[in-house]
Design a protein around this motif. Structure first.
Motif, mmCIF file in Angstrom:
data_model
loop_
_atom_site.group_PDB
_atom_site.id
_atom_site.type_symbol
_atom_site.label_atom_id
_atom_site.label_comp_id
_atom_site.label_asym_id
_atom_site.label_seq_id
_atom_site.Cartn_x
_atom_site.Cartn_y
_atom_site.Cartn_z
ATOM 1 N N PRO B 26 0.806 -1.236 0.000
ATOM 2 C CA PRO B 26 0.000 0.000 0.000
ATOM 3 C C PRO B 26 0.829 1.271 0.000
ATOM 4 O O PRO B 26 0.324 2.324 -0.422
ATOM 5 N N TRP B 27 2.094 1.217 0.451
ATOM 6 C CA TRP B 27 2.895 2.449 0.495
ATOM 7 C C TRP B 27 3.180 3.003 -0.897
ATOM 8 O O TRP B 27 3.563 4.164 -1.040
ATOM 9 N N ALA B 80 -5.598 5.326 2.502
ATOM 10 C CA ALA B 80 -5.692 3.930 2.066
ATOM 11 C C ALA B 80 -4.654 3.067 2.771
ATOM 12 O O ALA B 80 -4.923 1.912 3.104
ATOM 13 N N VAL B 81 -3.449 3.627 3.038
ATOM 14 C CA VAL B 81 -2.428 2.853 3.748
ATOM 15 C C VAL B 81 -2.941 2.471 5.127
ATOM 16 O O VAL B 81 -2.869 1.303 5.542
ATOM 17 N N GLY B 82 -3.503 3.463 5.831
ATOM 18 C CA GLY B 82 -4.057 3.183 7.157
ATOM 19 C C GLY B 82 -5.198 2.180 7.089
ATOM 20 O O GLY B 82 -5.276 1.241 7.892
ATOM 21 N N TYR B 83 -6.056 2.360 6.093
ATOM 22 C CA TYR B 83 -7.213 1.460 5.949
ATOM 23 C C TYR B 83 -6.759 0.029 5.702
ATOM 24 O O TYR B 83 -7.229 -0.914 6.338
ATOM 25 N N PHE B 438 -3.145 8.164 13.023
ATOM 26 C CA PHE B 438 -2.665 9.299 12.246
ATOM 27 C C PHE B 438 -3.034 9.143 10.774
ATOM 28 O O PHE B 438 -3.540 10.064 10.134
ATOM 29 N N LEU B 439 -2.793 7.929 10.219
ATOM 30 C CA LEU B 439 -2.996 7.741 8.779
ATOM 31 C C LEU B 439 -4.466 7.787 8.377
ATOM 32 O O LEU B 439 -4.795 8.197 7.272
ATOM 33 N N THR B 440 -5.356 7.348 9.263
ATOM 34 C CA THR B 440 -6.764 7.396 8.879
ATOM 35 C C THR B 440 -7.439 8.696 9.341
ATOM 36 O O THR B 440 -8.609 8.912 9.062
ATOM 37 N N GLY B 441 -6.694 9.541 10.062
ATOM 38 C CA GLY B 441 -7.282 10.791 10.537
ATOM 39 C C GLY B 441 -6.749 12.017 9.815
ATOM 40 O O GLY B 441 -7.519 12.843 9.321
#
Lengths: 213, 477
Positions: B26-27, B80-83, B438-441
């Motif tokens: 995903p990165w 998307a990475v967080g998800y 952090f990634l999804t917020g």
């Protein structure tokens, strides 16, 4: 040339009615394969002198519409228990009559649209509209996932007939793009049909009713 | 530049398919997102880069849509990475590859100056997004994907027939048939009227299906409801904007051909119908993701309406493409987080989101206020500007209906959103593992800040870009 062209188009229109009047899914797929194969030959009879672009569309169009896509669909049909469209929304005979009415309507409607000199004798526009309408009838009145895909193919065939009027306007790249989209589209649809079949143990789209208001 | 923007994401998609690790793959999304946004900004700043080939030209309308798509993808790629880290149980190879290919194809839509090529690209977006909607592999997602594919394909097939009709209209002028935008615009006043009228109806129905205008919107609630939030955001802000761009092209051709009155009647009708249908289904809606889908139907209606009003509302309409796209990002991404935390998207189970997920809950509420046109957010400015345009054009009935429907939507949507955010979450919902990270917020905060910024002060380059686009749309170079 126009005589030969119109003969072919009349056969295409008869295949429309045949597709509407048969209940075995495999026969419907074969009918549409025959229709697609016939249509892919149209560029050869359309012009007195054969252009390279027209000749180049014949081969991939024939392969896709006549062989590969129907082949994929018959493959998808192999694992399915139900081989017939058992209870369409309207019966087979009424849908043939509806198809005939659509053809008449297409002839009348095409009369309203002004054609240029070179195309005035050919049946391309009415044949195209009639085939598009046949595709719609199949899409709306049949419930098996694969028969609906056949409806979509017939619809595409109708558009392909109209495209014959524009061989010069549509460059080869675009034509190929259209065919590629069609191919990938049917490919993805076949995968989903397979998944519907596995998940619901049927490919009847009337089972797909959990998403509603 | 066009080739870089189209093929970079597609190459990255191929690369991601080759990476074996589910965790690292995903990165590549943010890498692509950053690179694409950088390319977009460079191209916007340097006019000499906007012609890549005869058919690949970035005009002001294309620039605007490209900016929306690229910005939205930039934020969605981090999300998307967080998800996907939260969804490690599902393989994401197809998901990542399709999401990046999707960006490449949308770039092609914005660059294409050949109507056939544009059609191929828009049909391409349908095909690459189908696996994205099917990500969860449940019975419900099969159903949604099936409807999306079938309705979308049939709609887009009609758009192809409309494109052919348009080419025939140009053949009928006695000139060489063409489908390049420049070629058709040049001969537009001479195009055969019956063919042009038929072409416009087919194209409106066809691309209207992709936009999700009522009554061709039936796939939208199912697809947006079942797709992951990040896919919903890209569909509601990206695909719909691309389909709207196609409609803008046809609108421009009809304007130059002198058929403005005919076109505007149809657009006004479709716009008001979409808003009315959406507002009916939004009142009492229990599923908050389906509610967002109807909100998207409503805003597509607003865009069609703005276009139908014509010159005085065009600035507002084009601004609305930007504000709607960004706000839909805020809403879908925060709704995705809430869905994940509660494992449900029905207001019967979901309440108290403000306490359970302080960040996502707040952002969901902010998104709701923004999209319904409350000041001081961006959509307020654009909707107000469309309303002003309606009154300037002397369309008082249309303006009044527009206001009334906005009010109905505000009340209907507000009831559902308040149920979601208020109260105390149930014990089961408090014990699910999902927490805001952090990634999804952060990406949602970024989008919300942009929406707020456009509401407080529209940056000068954006104003200039939209003014250029309006002039271009009206047929002045």
């Amino acid at each position: 040339m126009t005589n030969l062209l119109n003969t072919l188009l009349v056969i295409v229109l008869m295949l429309n009615l045949f597709a509407l009047g048969t209940s075995r899914i495999v026969s419907v797929i074969r009918t549409v394969a025959a229709q697609g194969a016939l249509l892919s030959l149209l560029p050869l009879v359309l012009h007195d002198h054969l252009t390279l672009a027209a000749a180049l569309t014949v081969v991939p169009a024939f392969a896709l519409k006549g062989v590969i896509i129907p082949g994929m669909m018959i493959h998808a049909l192999r694992d399915v228990k139900i081989k017939r469209e058992v209870e369409p929304l309207i019966g087979l005979q009424p849908s043939v009559i509806l198809g005939a009415l659509a053809t008449v309507f297409a002839l009348l409607f095409a009369d309203q649209l002004p054609l240029i000199e070179a195309h005035s004798d050919a049946l391309l526009v009415p044949a195209s509209i009639a085939t598009v309408l046949t595709g719609f009838i199949l899409l709306i009145t049949r419930f098996k996932a694969l028969t609906q895909v056949v409806g979509y193919l017939v619809l595409e065939n109708g558009i392909f007939i109209f495209g014959m009027l524009l061989v010069e306007a549509m460059p080869l790249v675009v034509e190929m793009g259209v065919l590629l989209d069609l191919f990938v589209g049917i490919f993805v649809i076949c995968i989903i049909v397979n998944q519907i079949n596995q998940a619901f143990a049927s490919m009847d789209t009337r089972r797909l009713v959990s998403l509603k208001e | 530049m066009a080739f870089a923007m189209i093929f970079l994401p597609i190459l990255m998609a191929a690369l991601s398919a080759a990476i074996p690790s589910n965790r690292l793959r995903p990165w590549l999304l943010p890498v692509t997102g950053v690179a694409h946004l950088a390319l977009t900004l460079v191209t916007l700043a340097r006019p000499e880069l906007t012609t890549s080939a005869a058919w690949l030209v970035l005009d002001p309308l294309g620039k605007l849509i490209l900016l929306v798509v690229s910005l939205l993808f930039f934020f969605c790629s981090f999300y998307a990475v967080g998800y996907l880290h939260n969804r490690e149980e599902r393989p994401n190879r197809v998901f990542c590859a399709c999401l990046m290919a999707f960006l490449g194809i949308m770039s092609l839509v914005t660059w294409a100056h050949h109507l056939g090529l544009m059609w191929v690209a828009i049909e391409g977006t349908t095909l690459v997004t189908a696996p994205l909607i099917y990500f969860n592999h449940t019975q419900r997602s099969i159903e949604a994907t099936w409807k999306y594919l079938l309705v979308g394909s049939v709609g887009i097939a009609l758009a192809l027939l409309g494109t052919f009709f348009l080419a025939y209209a140009s053949l009928h002028t006695g000139l060489e048939a063409t489908l390049t935008l420049e070629g058709i615009l040049e001969h537009a006043p001479k195009l055969s009227k019956p063919w042009l009228h038929a072409a416009f109806v087919l194209l409106l129905v066809g691309y209207g299906t992709k936009m999700g205008l009522a009554p061709m919107h039936s796939w939208k609630p199912d697809a947006y409801g079942e797709a992951p939030g990040v896919v919903g955001a890209m569909l509601a802000g990206g695909v719909t904007s691309c389909a709207f761009l196609a409609l803008l092209r046809i609108y421009q051709i009809c304007q130059v051909a002198g058929e403005g009155a005919y076109v505007s009647r149809l657009l006004l009708f479709m716009g008001l119908l979409s808003m009315a249908v959406a507002s009916l289904f939004m009142v009492g809606q229990r599923d908050f993701k389906r509610m967002l889908a109807y909100s998207s139907v409503e805003h597509m209606g607003i865009l069609a309406l703005g276009l139908g009003i014509g010159a005085p509302a065009l600035f507002g309409t084009l601004l609305h493409v930007v504000t709607n796209g960004l706000t839909k990002g805020v809403l879908f991404l925060s709704a995705g987080n809430i869905h994940r935390a509660y494992g449900s998207k029905s207001t019967e189970q979901v309440f108290g989101a403000m306490r359970r997920l302080p960040l996502s809950g707040t952002l969901f509420l902010v998104g709701f206020l923004a999209i319904t046109g409350s000041p001081p957010f961006g959509p307020f400015i654009s909707e107000f500007s469309i309303l002003n345009g309606a009154f300037d054009a002397g369309r008082f009935a249309t303006g009044g209906l527009f206001l009334f429907l906005l009010l109905v939507v505000f009340i209907g949507m507000g009831a559902t959103v308040l149920k979601v955010v208020q109260g105390r979450a149930s014990v089961e919902a408090r014990n699910t593992p999902y927490r805001d990270s952090f990634l999804t917020g952060a990406p949602i905060v970024g989008l919300a800040l942009l929406v707020l910024l456009v509401g407080l002060y529209i940056p000068a380059p954006l104003t200039a870009l939209i003014r250029d686009a309006v002039l271009f749309l009206e047929g002045q170079p």
